[in-house]
Design a protein around this motif. Structure first.
Motif, PDB file in Angstrom:
ATOM      1  N   PHE A 526     -13.934 -43.531 -66.161  1.00  0.00           N
ATOM      2  CA  PHE A 526     -13.834 -42.106 -66.482  1.00  0.00           C
ATOM      3  C   PHE A 526     -12.408 -41.577 -66.374  1.00  0.00           C
ATOM      4  N   ASP A 527     -11.437 -42.478 -66.190  1.00  0.00           N
ATOM      5  CA  ASP A 527     -10.035 -42.026 -66.141  1.00  0.00           C
ATOM      6  C   ASP A 527      -9.561 -41.738 -67.557  1.00  0.00           C
ATOM      7  N   LYS A 528      -8.716 -40.688 -67.654  1.00  0.00           N
ATOM      8  CA  LYS A 528      -8.280 -40.337 -69.009  1.00  0.00           C
ATOM      9  C   LYS A 528      -7.342 -41.411 -69.589  1.00  0.00           C
ATOM     10  N   PHE A 529      -7.403 -41.564 -70.864  1.00  0.00           N
ATOM     11  CA  PHE A 529      -6.595 -42.505 -71.646  1.00  0.00           C
ATOM     12  C   PHE A 529      -6.701 -43.950 -71.162  1.00  0.00           C
ATOM     13  N   ASP A 530      -7.748 -44.233 -70.374  1.00  0.00           N
ATOM     14  CA  ASP A 530      -7.877 -45.591 -69.853  1.00  0.00           C
ATOM     15  C   ASP A 530      -8.961 -46.327 -70.626  1.00  0.00           C
ATOM     16  N   ARG A 531      -8.557 -47.422 -71.243  1.00  0.00           N
ATOM     17  CA  ARG A 531      -9.543 -48.260 -71.936  1.00  0.00           C
ATOM     18  C   ARG A 531      -9.696 -49.513 -71.091  1.00  0.00           C
ATOM     19  N   VAL A 532     -10.924 -49.844 -70.762  1.00  0.00           N
ATOM     20  CA  VAL A 532     -11.115 -51.017 -69.908  1.00  0.00           C
ATOM     21  C   VAL A 532     -11.489 -52.206 -70.782  1.00  0.00           C
ATOM     22  N   ASN A 533     -11.527 -53.377 -70.178  1.00  0.00           N
ATOM     23  CA  ASN A 533     -11.820 -54.625 -70.896  1.00  0.00           C
ATOM     24  C   ASN A 533     -10.921 -54.735 -72.136  1.00  0.00           C
ATOM     25  N   GLU A 534      -9.619 -54.517 -71.910  1.00  0.00           N
ATOM     26  CA  GLU A 534      -8.665 -54.472 -73.020  1.00  0.00           C
ATOM     27  C   GLU A 534      -8.845 -55.616 -74.025  1.00  0.00           C
ATOM     28  N   GLU A 535      -9.035 -56.811 -73.467  1.00  0.00           N
ATOM     29  CA  GLU A 535      -9.126 -57.989 -74.330  1.00  0.00           C
ATOM     30  C   GLU A 535     -10.238 -57.849 -75.366  1.00  0.00           C
ATOM     31  N   GLU A 536     -11.383 -57.376 -74.855  1.00  0.00           N
ATOM     32  CA  GLU A 536     -12.557 -57.296 -75.727  1.00  0.00           C
ATOM     33  C   GLU A 536     -12.490 -56.112 -76.685  1.00  0.00           C
ATOM     34  N   VAL A 537     -11.838 -54.994 -76.255  1.00  0.00           N
ATOM     35  CA  VAL A 537     -11.959 -53.774 -77.051  1.00  0.00           C
ATOM     36  C   VAL A 537     -10.737 -53.440 -77.905  1.00  0.00           C
ATOM     37  N   HIS A 538      -9.666 -54.277 -77.806  1.00  0.00           N
ATOM     38  CA  HIS A 538      -8.443 -53.836 -78.466  1.00  0.00           C
ATOM     39  C   HIS A 538      -8.585 -53.754 -79.995  1.00  0.00           C
ATOM     40  N   THR A 539      -9.582 -54.443 -80.528  1.00  0.00           N
ATOM     41  CA  THR A 539      -9.758 -54.367 -81.982  1.00  0.00           C
ATOM     42  C   THR A 539     -10.650 -53.201 -82.380  1.00  0.00           C
ATOM     43  N   ILE A 540     -11.229 -52.545 -81.385  1.00  0.00           N
ATOM     44  CA  ILE A 540     -12.139 -51.435 -81.688  1.00  0.00           C
ATOM     45  C   ILE A 540     -11.391 -50.115 -81.499  1.00  0.00           C
ATOM     46  N   GLU A 541     -11.565 -49.217 -82.469  1.00  0.00           N
ATOM     47  CA  GLU A 541     -10.838 -47.936 -82.392  1.00  0.00           C
ATOM     48  C   GLU A 541     -11.239 -47.134 -81.166  1.00  0.00           C
ATOM     49  N   GLY A 542     -10.301 -46.438 -80.586  1.00  0.00           N
ATOM     50  CA  GLY A 542     -10.648 -45.586 -79.445  1.00  0.00           C
ATOM     51  C   GLY A 542      -9.409 -45.056 -78.760  1.00  0.00           C
ATOM     52  N   SER A 543      -9.557 -43.913 -78.102  1.00  0.00           N
ATOM     53  CA  SER A 543      -8.402 -43.284 -77.448  1.00  0.00           C
ATOM     54  C   SER A 543      -8.498 -43.350 -75.935  1.00  0.00           C
ATOM     55  N   GLY A 544      -9.666 -43.694 -75.409  1.00  0.00           N
ATOM     56  CA  GLY A 544      -9.840 -43.691 -73.956  1.00  0.00           C
ATOM     57  C   GLY A 544     -10.089 -42.307 -73.410  1.00  0.00           C
ATOM     58  N   LEU A 545     -10.433 -41.372 -74.281  1.00  0.00           N
ATOM     59  CA  LEU A 545     -10.651 -39.989 -73.820  1.00  0.00           C
ATOM     60  C   LEU A 545     -12.120 -39.618 -73.705  1.00  0.00           C
ATOM     61  N   GLY A 546     -12.950 -40.308 -74.496  1.00  0.00           N
ATOM     62  CA  GLY A 546     -14.355 -39.903 -74.622  1.00  0.00           C
ATOM     63  C   GLY A 546     -15.070 -39.766 -73.290  1.00  0.00           C
ATOM     64  N   LEU A 547     -15.040 -40.832 -72.468  1.00  0.00           N
ATOM     65  CA  LEU A 547     -15.797 -40.800 -71.220  1.00  0.00           C
ATOM     66  C   LEU A 547     -15.206 -39.812 -70.220  1.00  0.00           C
TER      67      LEU A 547
END
Ligand code: ADP
Length: 746
Positions: A526-547
């Motif tokens: 739930f941290d802002k701009f934080d995308r976890v599991n970078e390896e798995e998700v880097h190909t998927i669009e996202g800003s890390g803001l949603g949660l």
């Protein structure tokens, strides 16, 4: 002579009674030493009185009786004094046990010492006197007195040698002096008797002076004790804050060091002043209700701002004796507050500028997207070429993603600046779930995922809450679930629990069979701009803001969000939200509705209304073209105006059913145009519903527009369905012919 002696000793008794009384008045329960000394004074007085009475007796038996009473006081006094000496000396261990234990032997000795046969009474020049008959008891008594005196002397010497503090040594010397004085008296009395002299009441005289010496020691010891009286003086002179004491007539009587320093005057000079000479205050400063008054005033002399607290001082009868005035220099604090105020103003302005900037950016970015999406939707509606449709589909996906991103950033900045508020209204849970399913359906289908909604039919449908935000929370989690699941399914399970009669706690559990989240990353989700599991998700669009937005929104609504996940197997996001239930309607079945949605039309509008007249006002020609395109199939008669003034001209000429009015227009903007229309006497469209069209998608703007007098609000980019839904609501029912699609939407 005998009366002189009696009178002298009688006066000793009176003095020691007075001493005892003075201790009693101060409250002897306060301290152990007070209790001991009070008892000692009483016993000493009793001793003096009884021995004085012995002197004036002519009858030996009566004298013996007086003597017996006197002996009682003697033993009592010895015990008390020993305790006092031990207490002051702070002696511990064997010496203490021995000294205290030994003195209590007097209790055994006393009955034998008062026996008549152990004493001989005789008349002397200074009155009736006595001596002990030499024998076991007289020797025992003398030994007792001598050992008791030696014990006390030892304790005093122990104190003298051990004590580090000067005041303890002074006490020890006083005790030694006291013992010497008493011993000297006893020597006259007891030892002289043994030498065959008639007993002189030296012991009685000696004990009185001993008692006086002890009293001085007691007073001295008390002065060094932590008592309110003692300390108030120290506190008064040592506090840095200026303290002024005014008498009943409001004359300054006492000032502390702080006050003289504050005024830079001698205490004598200060005393000539009145409160109004020191501070910018009138004479009424002392006239107030209650016990305390706090005022702020400038000091004449130093020109600084002071917080002045004035307390009334009362006597025992609750009459005012005077006033205590304590001054706090608050100049720095006041200046700091002024500085903070200025900073805050500046920050508020900056914040306002930021909000304006965001609103403008929102408008600026949304306007072209509006055009792109609108035009694209027209291609999707009108083209039959498969390749073109595919391109247009891609454009639609990309622009939707862009829109979500912009909305997230805008929402987030709004939440950060604390400007996001929960706006409650009644909504249909069923309607919301249907819309959610529609939004996620295509994406899930594209990825080959099963999208399952499990909603108990008895779930309350009409709820009071912020529909937009609840929907945003669930949509964020659902889109994530679809985004991060490659195969399998995404299930939304809704359940509810009644918390109170009209409050339900809704649980939305979104379970997916996706990539899952590593345990160590769950805390960061739930941290802002934080995308976890970078390896798995880097190909998927996202800003890390949603949660992060979800988390804050949920908190704002007093709900909670939890995550359970097994890496590689899937995750379950559970949101709990309290909502008020309105009425008894239940959600019922969602299934049949969905089937109809599946066949969502491409070319069929929800309604047709060839007689309805709409005025669309927008300075941007492309937007007008989009509106025209979107409404073409509805056969509604659309008139276009490109400015506020053009709009006013139109409404003066024609009666419209609905006016779609853009907000941001050069010259007269939407709000001014609406006000102009309302003020127009010849407005033929007075009855028309005015719907504001705006690219300003900042949270909370809807309410702002409704407040300004608009009937509804439609955010750009305009979606065909939304526009049709709104028009169906506001066009006169008799002019609208609802199609099958429209019926299923209803
Ligand atoms: P994003 O725009 O990156 O999706 P979010 O705040 O919505 O931002 O999500 C934060 C991160 O949480 C994502 O980058 C992703 O790593 C992880 N995440 C969120 N939902 C899921 C899910 N259902 N399954 C696996 N990972 C998820």
């Amino acid at each position: 002579m005998k009366y002189f002696m009696f009178f002298l000793i009688y006066n000793f008794a009176v003095i020691t009674y007075i001493i005892g009384y003075s201790i009693l008045r101060k409250g002897i329960r306060e301290n152990r030493i007070d209790r001991i000394y009070f008892t000692a004074a009483m016993l000493s007085a009793g001793w003096s009185l009884c021995m004085g009475l012995v002197l004036i007796q002519t009858d030996q038996d009566k004298a013996a009786l007086m003597r017996a009473l006197g002996m009682f006081h003697i033993f009592g006094l010895l015990i008390c004094n020993t305790h006092m000496v031990v207490y002051w000396s702070n002696v511990r261990g064997r010496l203490k046990q021995w000294t205290v234990g030994f003195i209590w032997l007097g209790v055994i000795l006393f009955p034998f010492m008062i026996q008549r046969r152990n004493m001989i009474f005789e008349m002397t020049t200074y009155g009736m006197s006595y001596r002990f008959v030499f024998g076991v008891w007289s020797v025992a008594y003398t030994a007792y007195c001598v050992i008791a005196a030696v014990n006390m002397a030892c304790v005093a010497i122990y104190m003298l040698r051990r004590s580090i503090r000067r005041r303890d040594r002074v006490v020890a010397y006083s005790l030694l002096l006291c013992i010497c004085v008493v011993c000297f008296g006893c020597a006259l009395d007891t030892i002289m008797q043994m030498a065959g002299f008639a007993a002189f009441p030296g012991c009685t005289i000696g004990q009185f002076f001993g008692c006086v010496v002890l009293y001085r020691t007691y007073l001295f010891h008390n002065r060094t004790r932590m008592t309110l009286e003692n300390m108030s003086e120290f506190v008064y002179y040592s506090v840095d804050e200026p303290v002024f004491l005014f008498d009943e007539a409001e004359r300054l009587c006492i000032v502390n060091n702080g006050a003289t320093l504050f005024l830079d005057m001698s205490a004598e000079e200060c005393r000539k002043m009145q409160l109004s000479d020191i501070f910018e205050l009138d004479h009424n400063a002392f006239r107030f209700r209650g016990n305390k008054n706090r005022v702020e005033a400038r000091c004449w002399k130093r020109n600084n701002i002071c917080s002045i607290s004035i307390d009334k001082i009362y006597d025992d009868y609750k009459d005012i004796i005077g006033y205590i005035v304590i001054v706090h220099d608050v100049t720095e604090r006041v200046r700091m507050l002024e500085r903070v105020g200025r900073e805050k103003q500046r920050a508020d302005k900056a914040n306002e500028a930021k909000s304006v900037f965001l609103a403008n950016m929102s408008h600026e970015i949304r306007t072209p997207i509006n055009a792109v999406m609108g035009m694209n939707e027209m291609i999707l509606r009108e083209s039959d070429d498969a390749a073109v449709l595919e391109y247009a589909g891609n454009i639609q996906d990309a622009s939707k993603t862009l829109l979500v991103l912009i909305n997230d950033i805008l929402d987030f900045s709004k939440i950060e600046s604390g400007m996001l508020e929960v706006v409650e209204g009644v909504y249909s849970l069923k309607g919301m779930l249907k819309a959610l399913r529609m939004e996620c359906h295509m994406r899930a289908e594209d990825k080959g995922l099963a999208l399952i909604f499990e909603v108990p039919e008895d779930t309350p449908d009409r709820l009071l809450g912020d529909e937009v935000r609840v929907r945003q929370i669930i949509l964020n989690i659902l889109t994530n679930a679809v985004k991060y699941t490659m195969k399998g399914s995404v299930t939304l399970k809704v359940s509810y629990q009644r918390v109170k009669e009209d409050v339900v706690e809704l649980t939305f559990a979104v379970k997916d069979t996706g990539i899952g989240i590593k345990e160590e990353n769950i805390g960061r989700l739930f941290d802002k701009f934080d995308r976890v599991n970078e390896e798995e998700v880097h190909t998927i669009e996202g800003s890390g803001l949603g949660l992060s937005i979800v988390d804050r929104l949920v908190k704002l609504m007093h709900g909670s969000v939890e995550v359970e996940s097994v890496f590689g197997e899937g995750s379950t996001f559970t949101v709990r939200l309290p909502q008020k239930a309105v009425g008894m309607e239940t959600v019922g079945s969602l299934e049949e509705e969905s089937v109809r949605h599946e066949g969502h039309r491409k070319n069929t509008p929800m309604f047709t209304a060839p007689d309805a007249k709409i005025l669309a006002v927008d300075d941007n020609k492309v937007n007008l073209t989009v509106i025209r395109g979107l409404l073409r199939k509805t056969k509604v008669q659309v008139t276009f105006a490109q400015s506020g003034s053009e709009c006013l001209e139109c409404v003066a000429k024609e009666r419209y059913d609905v006016i779609l009015l853009d907000h941001m227009m050069p010259g007269m903007d939407g709000i001014e145009t609406l006000a102009g229309m309302k003020a127009m006497p010849d407005n033929r469209s007075r009855e028309a519903a005015v719907i504001v069209l705006t690219a300003n998608a900042m949270a909370g703007v809807r309410e702002m527009y409704l407040e300004k007098g608009f009937d509804d609000y439609l955010a750009k980019p305009i979606e065909g369905t939304m526009l049709e839904q709104l028009l169906m609501r506001y066009l006169p029912a008799e002019s609208v012919c609802v199609t099958d699609v429209g019926k299923s939407e209803d």
